[in-house]
Design a protein around this motif. Sequence first.
Motif, PDB file in Angstrom:
ATOM      1  N   MET A 193       0.849  -1.184   0.000  1.00 39.48           N
ATOM      2  CA  MET A 193       0.000   0.000   0.000  1.00 39.48           C
ATOM      3  C   MET A 193       0.885   1.235   0.000  1.00 39.48           C
ATOM      4  O   MET A 193       1.919   1.277   0.670  1.00 39.48           O
ATOM      5  CB  MET A 193      -0.919   0.016   1.225  1.00 39.48           C
ATOM      6  CG  MET A 193      -1.916   1.171   1.200  1.00 39.48           C
ATOM      7  SD  MET A 193      -2.952   1.281   2.698  1.00 39.48           S
ATOM      8  CE  MET A 193      -3.712  -0.318   2.732  1.00 39.48           C
ATOM      9  N   ARG A 194       0.456   2.241  -0.755  1.00 39.16           N
ATOM     10  CA  ARG A 194       1.201   3.492  -0.833  1.00 39.16           C
ATOM     11  C   ARG A 194       0.265   4.659  -0.546  1.00 39.16           C
ATOM     12  O   ARG A 194      -0.953   4.564  -0.738  1.00 39.16           O
ATOM     13  CB  ARG A 194       1.870   3.641  -2.202  1.00 39.16           C
ATOM     14  CG  ARG A 194       2.902   2.566  -2.472  1.00 39.16           C
ATOM     15  CD  ARG A 194       3.517   2.685  -3.865  1.00 39.16           C
ATOM     16  NE  ARG A 194       4.438   3.817  -3.977  1.00 39.16           N
ATOM     17  CZ  ARG A 194       5.710   3.780  -3.586  1.00 39.16           C
ATOM     18  NH1 ARG A 194       6.215   2.683  -3.068  1.00 39.16           N
ATOM     19  NH2 ARG A 194       6.491   4.832  -3.734  1.00 39.16           N
ATOM     20  N   TYR A 195       0.868   5.748  -0.092  1.00 35.34           N
ATOM     21  CA  TYR A 195       0.099   6.951   0.244  1.00 35.34           C
ATOM     22  C   TYR A 195       0.873   8.159  -0.261  1.00 35.34           C
ATOM     23  O   TYR A 195       1.995   8.431   0.197  1.00 35.34           O
ATOM     24  CB  TYR A 195      -0.106   7.051   1.759  1.00 35.34           C
ATOM     25  CG  TYR A 195      -0.955   8.222   2.187  1.00 35.34           C
ATOM     26  CD1 TYR A 195      -2.333   8.211   2.001  1.00 35.34           C
ATOM     27  CD2 TYR A 195      -0.375   9.352   2.778  1.00 35.34           C
ATOM     28  CE1 TYR A 195      -3.116   9.278   2.401  1.00 35.34           C
ATOM     29  CE2 TYR A 195      -1.152  10.426   3.180  1.00 35.34           C
ATOM     30  CZ  TYR A 195      -2.531  10.387   2.990  1.00 35.34           C
ATOM     31  OH  TYR A 195      -3.310  11.447   3.380  1.00 35.34           O
ATOM     32  N   LYS A 196       0.286   8.848  -1.237  1.00 35.81           N
ATOM     33  CA  LYS A 196       0.918  10.028  -1.822  1.00 35.81           C
ATOM     34  C   LYS A 196       2.353   9.740  -2.260  1.00 35.81           C
ATOM     35  O   LYS A 196       3.271  10.521  -2.028  1.00 35.81           O
ATOM     36  CB  LYS A 196       0.892  11.195  -0.832  1.00 35.81           C
ATOM     37  CG  LYS A 196      -0.514  11.672  -0.477  1.00 35.81           C
ATOM     38  CD  LYS A 196      -0.481  12.883   0.461  1.00 35.81           C
ATOM     39  CE  LYS A 196      -1.884  13.369   0.775  1.00 35.81           C
ATOM     40  NZ  LYS A 196      -1.878  14.545   1.688  1.00 35.81           N
ATOM     41  N   GLY A 197       2.524   8.569  -2.889  1.00 34.59           N
ATOM     42  CA  GLY A 197       3.822   8.228  -3.469  1.00 34.59           C
ATOM     43  C   GLY A 197       4.783   7.512  -2.557  1.00 34.59           C
ATOM     44  O   GLY A 197       5.873   7.123  -2.996  1.00 34.59           O
ATOM     45  N   LYS A 198       4.416   7.310  -1.265  1.00 31.88           N
ATOM     46  CA  LYS A 198       5.335   6.655  -0.345  1.00 31.88           C
ATOM     47  C   LYS A 198       4.688   5.397   0.238  1.00 31.88           C
ATOM     48  O   LYS A 198       3.487   5.355   0.490  1.00 31.88           O
ATOM     49  CB  LYS A 198       5.734   7.609   0.782  1.00 31.88           C
ATOM     50  CG  LYS A 198       6.528   8.819   0.298  1.00 31.88           C
ATOM     51  CD  LYS A 198       6.950   9.692   1.465  1.00 31.88           C
ATOM     52  CE  LYS A 198       7.772  10.897   0.973  1.00 31.88           C
ATOM     53  NZ  LYS A 198       8.193  11.764   2.102  1.00 31.88           N
ATOM     54  N   ALA A 199       5.517   4.387   0.470  1.00 33.55           N
ATOM     55  CA  ALA A 199       5.024   3.119   1.000  1.00 33.55           C
ATOM     56  C   ALA A 199       4.567   3.277   2.450  1.00 33.55           C
ATOM     57  O   ALA A 199       5.179   4.013   3.231  1.00 33.55           O
ATOM     58  CB  ALA A 199       6.111   2.055   0.916  1.00 33.55           C
TER      59      ALA A 199
END
Length: 292
Positions: A48-54
Motif C-alpha cells: 500500500m502506498r500513500y501520496k507516493g510513499k510506501a
Amino acid sequence: MKIAILSRNTRLYSTRRLVEAARERNHVVRVLDPLRCYVRITPRDVAMRYKGKALRDIDAVIPRIGTTTTFYGTAVLRQFEMMGVYTPNTSDAVLRARDKLRCLQILAAHGLDMPVTVFGDNPDDTNDLLAMLGEPPHVIKLNEGSQGTGVVLAEKRSASQSVIEAFRGLYANFLVQEFIAEANGSDLRCFVVGKKVIAAMQREASPGDFRANLHRGGSAVKATLSAEEKRIAVRAAGALGLGIAGVDLLRSRRGPLILEVNASPGLEGIETATGVDVSGHIIRHLEEHAGA
C-alpha cells in the motif's frame, strides 16, 4: 506504537482528539485520507502506498470512514487487515453496521430487540407491508442514511404510502419502522469500547422534530444507564464485531430497543456531554490489543 487514522479531514473534532490522545501517550500517529491510499494486490506481496510513499510498520489503524466513501474506505481498511495491522473495527464489521437492514437482521438473530421493522420492494405489496407493521405513525428511513438524514415520520397511512412511493421513485433502499411514542423524541447514545460502555448521553430532539441527532439541532446530557441497557449495548457491538461503537437505544414500555449501531461514532457530543476522555479510552484499547 505507530497508529494510522483513516479520515478525510484532519480538522474534524473526532480526528483531532484521537491524534491528541495518541500523542499524549507517546505514540506516533498519522492521519491518512483513505482516498489517497492505493494498493497492489498479488498472492506474494501485499503493498500500500500513500501520496507516493510506501505505508509500512503500522501497528494499528482507527477507521473514521464516512458514508460517502464506504466502498473505497473499507477496501483500504481491508488491505491494512491483510497486512496484519490491528483495527478495532474490521472492514466487514463497518459494512455490517453501515447497512441498516443487514445490521437489524444480525441483531434480531442474536435475540436483541428493536422497533418492529419491515421492508419490501414491489409497490403491489405496500398495503400488506404496512399491515404487517401496524397502525401509524411510521418512521421511514433510508438504508444508508446518517445523522438523521433520510428519516421521515409519517403520521397517517396515506403519508406512509406517499413517502414510500417517493423513495421507490428515487430507486432508494429504505425500511419502515414503528414509531416509539413513549420515547418522547429522546434516545440514548451508548459509547462502547471493547466490552464496556465507557460513556453515555441522553439526546433530546429540538422542538418540532422527532430526531434526537445532535446534527439536527438536538441537545445532550450525561445519562445513567441501567445494567440491562449496558448489557444490550455491549451485546449489539459484539454481534456486529465492533470494538468501538455508538449504540443508540430507545426506552420503551417493553424495555430498551436498539435504534441503530454506528461504526464511526462522533466524539464531540459524547465528550462534551459526559466529560469522559473517550479518545483516551480508544487509544488504551489499541495498546491492549495491537500486536496481541
